[in-house]
Design an enzyme around this catalytic site. Structure first.
Site, PDB file in Angstrom:
ATOM      1  N   ARG A   5       0.832  -1.205   0.000  1.00 48.42           N
ATOM      2  CA  ARG A   5       0.000   0.000   0.000  1.00 48.42           C
ATOM      3  C   ARG A   5       0.867   1.257   0.000  1.00 48.42           C
ATOM      4  NH1 ARG A   5      -5.422  -0.836  -0.828  1.00 48.42           N
ATOM      5  NH2 ARG A   5      -5.631   1.253   0.033  1.00 48.42           N
ATOM      6  N   ILE A   6       0.334   2.314  -0.629  1.00 45.87           N
ATOM      7  CA  ILE A   6       1.033   3.602  -0.563  1.00 45.87           C
ATOM      8  C   ILE A   6       0.366   4.495   0.479  1.00 45.87           C
ATOM      9  CG2 ILE A   6       1.958   3.671  -2.899  1.00 45.87           C
ATOM     10  CD1 ILE A   6      -0.519   5.335  -3.691  1.00 45.87           C
ATOM     11  N   ASP A   7      -0.767   4.029   1.009  1.00 47.87           N
ATOM     12  CA  ASP A   7      -1.462   4.849   2.008  1.00 47.87           C
ATOM     13  C   ASP A   7      -1.270   4.224   3.396  1.00 47.87           C
ATOM     14  OD1 ASP A   7      -2.925   2.568   1.743  1.00 47.87           O
ATOM     15  OD2 ASP A   7      -4.719   3.538   0.967  1.00 47.87           O
ATOM     16  N   ASP A   8      -1.979   4.744   4.371  1.00 39.16           N
ATOM     17  CA  ASP A   8      -1.791   4.250   5.732  1.00 39.16           C
ATOM     18  C   ASP A   8      -2.745   3.108   6.042  1.00 39.16           C
ATOM     19  OD1 ASP A   8       0.311   5.958   6.363  1.00 39.16           O
ATOM     20  OD2 ASP A   8      -1.096   7.612   6.585  1.00 39.16           O
ATOM     21  N   VAL A   9      -2.696   2.097   5.206  1.00 39.57           N
ATOM     22  CA  VAL A   9      -3.501   0.906   5.445  1.00 39.57           C
ATOM     23  C   VAL A   9      -2.533  -0.234   5.722  1.00 39.57           C
ATOM     24  CG1 VAL A   9      -5.023  -0.779   4.345  1.00 39.57           C
ATOM     25  CG2 VAL A   9      -5.469   1.655   4.057  1.00 39.57           C
TER      26      VAL A   9
END
Ligand code: WTA
Length: 653
Positions: free
Chosen positions: A517-521
């Site tokens: 992931r590139i997000d905060d997941v």
């Protein structure tokens, strides 16, 4: 593989090209696999770019169909009613087969039960069930009468269940009294009653449940109370005659809540015709499912994998499948291999975390079984590391099976990047090539599409039938989350593509490897968990000032959860406090989201604008102790905090 639907790369390339160059023709051909009350006249109408108007996605316009009809009536009318739909395997020594006729009758009856509760087309029904046949039955009963189901995974807590029920405004909840998971009794009724209480007390949510229907699965969970209506009693009084509600292409089919990088979980909306075509077509090609095969997916129907690859895709294809209530390691790590031999399973679909866990017990378990019925092995939910891939291929597949490493998401409705058995030459760790109609683009940090071998943000350039249609009740969040990409300086770098949230690498052969992931997941054992949700749960602890959560590599779970918690002055991070913090997450979200490690943080590393520097936290969580390996730390307001965090990391637990 001889006789596969797609038997070589030349054929794949030809079909793939046609799916992009002549989509009307391609989807016209694929549409023949379904029953349409009315055939579509326009393939799609799509706008991804918010500057040109609201983002909107529509497929197969003008059509009318019904997924339950396609999953049941159609097969029965074709004389296949006595085929087995499900070989149900219980947690312990229990099993039962259900034919298509039997499932049909249950679905019709339960649809009538729902109607008797006032449920009509467009109403939402919440489902909170273990893996019993009543779970796909309840989903299909909703689909039959045009009700929208919202399935909540049975591992979620009362709080999480209540917030999902309130968000989707479900007035009916279908649940069970209890279920054994390995050796542990899960008392679902207690959780449901707590959720009911939370809803009643929550003035702001202004929503309550009118009926709670209970499948009596395990009497150890205690007797039903006044507010519970037994499933069997309602079914006994219901007619087995239930006409199908013909649905428009874009009528809602279901909501499924999933985690994002910010805020509360979002209700991902899938609709009728596009989702039907996507789940069923991908199922057929990706598993090379042929009549007579026995297929088994170990996922829970509470997640998208169970929706698309248990309830819908396989049933629409008239497949025979194993429905498994238990866990792969109970009563022994040979459970899966026993079931595969018992039913002569041809396609086995599981998550890398299960493969790694079974691998840790040793190859003697699979090697002690024949497993010769297996033809295709699937993997889903997280990147599969080459070591696990090879073990799966060698000890389970005996070098004779195709491995389908399927990359996709709740939002994509079905497989997006995946090998096709018999056609795609394999490479461990690679999800390989896009499915028909999927056009990926890898963007660089400026949002520019890159050619050839490269790495960057994975986006999809054009719509596909199974794409999500929205986030329930939040068009703005839908547009921002999935169609606008920002760089570190908060400049918009893309606004006309679907943003997956994943990073990816493409090699010289055009093979895709999803890198995370590139997000905060965080992806724990294939379960998507938002750091924002975890942090908000931790902050419910009465002495918590602030919390930050990151993922760290874990040999079996893939990623595990690491929390940095700042406590009120005068409070120490004792083992009791660590335990209490984990308990807060269990009760706010569910046991599967409990942090693996918690450490004290005198303060969190922040930039001058107040942003938490997760990059630094990730290094500490991964066990890096040398500050020179932390990258650029010049923007941190107080660099001395790093040493203090490293010191406290020694007591993480
Ligand atoms: C990850 C599950 C690598 C990815 C179907 C994605 C994968 C998220 C793979 C979606 C794979 C799923 N290889 N990563 N084969 N499959 N993922 O919504 O990060 O629960 O964005 O859907 O899981 O998780 P979700």
């Amino acid at each position: 593989m001889a006789g596969a639907y797609v038997s070589n790369m030349a054929q794949y390339n030809k079909m793939y090209r046609q799916s992009l160059d002549e989509p009307e023709k391609f989807w016209g051909m694929m549409s023949k696999d379904f029953y349409w009350k009315e055939m579509w006249h326009t393939l799609n109408e799509v706008n991804f770019d918010y500057t040109k108007g609201p983002v909107s996605i529509k497929w197969f316009l003008g059509s009318k169909t019904n997924l339950a009809y396609n999953a049941l009536d159609r097969h029965i009318e074709a004389g296949k009613g006595d085929n087995i739909a499900f070989y149900w395997e219980g947690n312990d020594d229990e099993s039962r087969a259900y034919t298509y006729n039997e499932v049909y009758e249950m679905v019709c009856k339960f649809a009538n039960v729902l109607k008797s509760k006032g449920i009509k087309k467009g109403d939402t029904v919440a489902i909170y069930l273990p893996m019993v046949v009543e779970l796909p039955v309840a989903m299909l009963a909703c689909a039959r009468i045009g009700a929208v189901h919202s399935v909540v995974f049975g591992g979620f807590s009362a709080d999480a269940l209540a917030s999902r029920v309130a968000d989707c405004k479900a007035r009916v909840l279908v649940t069970a009294d209890g279920v054994m998971r390995a050796k542990k009794l899960v008392n679902l009724l207690d959780i449901v009653d707590n959720a009911d209480k939370i809803l009643k007390a929550d003035k702001e949510a202004n929503h309550k449940l009118d009926s709670i229907i209970v499948v009596e699965r395990n009497s150890k969970a205690g007797p039903l109370k006044e507010q519970h209506e037994p499933w069997n009693k309602l079914m006994a009084g219901a007619s087995a005659d239930c006409p199908v509600e013909w649905m428009d292409a874009e009528d809602p089919l279901f909501l499924l809540y999933t985690s994002g990088s910010t805020g509360k979980p979002k209700g991902v909306l899938h609709t009728t015709a596009g989702y039907m075509v996507w789940s069923a077509t991908t199922f057929k090609y990706v598993f090379d499912y042929r009549p007579g095969d026995v297929y088994w997916c170990t996922a829970d129907c509470g997640w998208i994998t169970g929706h698309s690859y248990i309830t819908y895709g396989p049933m629409i294809n008239g497949a025979t499948q194993v429905l498994f209530e238990g866990v792969p390691t109970h009563p022994t790590p040979a459970r899966c291999w026993e079931i595969i031999d018992k039913y002569k399973v041809n396609q086995f679909y599981t998550a890398p975390t299960a493969v790694r866990s079974l691998m840790s017990f040793g190859e003697q378990y699979p090697e002690g079984h024949s497993l010769k019925s297996l033809r295709v092995l699937g993997s889903v939910g997280e990147p599969i590391n080459p070591e696990a891939w090879r073990w799966y291929s060698k000890h389970v597949g005996r070098g004779q099976c195709s491995i389908s490493d399927t990359w996709w998401q709740t939002e994509t409705g079905g497989h997006m990047i995946t090998p096709l058995p018999g056609a795609t030459p394999q490479k461990p760790g690679f999800a390989t090539k896009p499915f028909f109609g999927v056009e990926p683009a890898i963007l660089d940090p400026d949002g520019k599409e890159q050619d050839g071998a490269c790495a960057g943000y994975l986006t999809i350039k054009r719509s596909w039938p199974g794409q999500l249609r929205g986030i329930y009740g939040d068009q703005e969040r839908f547009e921002k989350t999935y169609f606008q990409l920002f760089n570190g300086a908060n400049e918009m770098i893309s606004k006309d593509k679907y943003i997956t949230g994943d990073a990816c690498r493409r090699d010289k052969d055009g093979y895709y490897c999803i890198t995370g992931r590139i997000d905060d997941v965080i992806n724990v054992s294939g379960h998507r968990i938002g750091t924002a949700e975890l942090e908000s749960a931790l902050s419910q602890f009465e002495h918590c000032v602030e919390a930050a959560v990151v993922g760290f590599p874990h040999p079996i779970k893939g990623e595990a959860i690491y929390a940095f918690v700042t406590l009120e002055q005068g409070y120490e991070m004792t083992p009791e406090v660590q335990k209490a913090l984990k308990q807060v997450v269990r009760s706010e979200i569910g046991a599967f989201a409990a942090p693996d490690k918690i450490q004290f943080a005198p303060a969190l590393p922040k930039t001058r604008s107040g942003k938490i520097m997760r990059r630094i936290l990730r290094r500490i969580a991964a066990g890096v102790t040398d500050v020179s390996e932390f990258g650029d730390i010049s923007t941190i307001t107080d660099p001395s905090i790093i040493d203090e965090l490293l010191e406290n990391a020694k007591h993480a637990s």
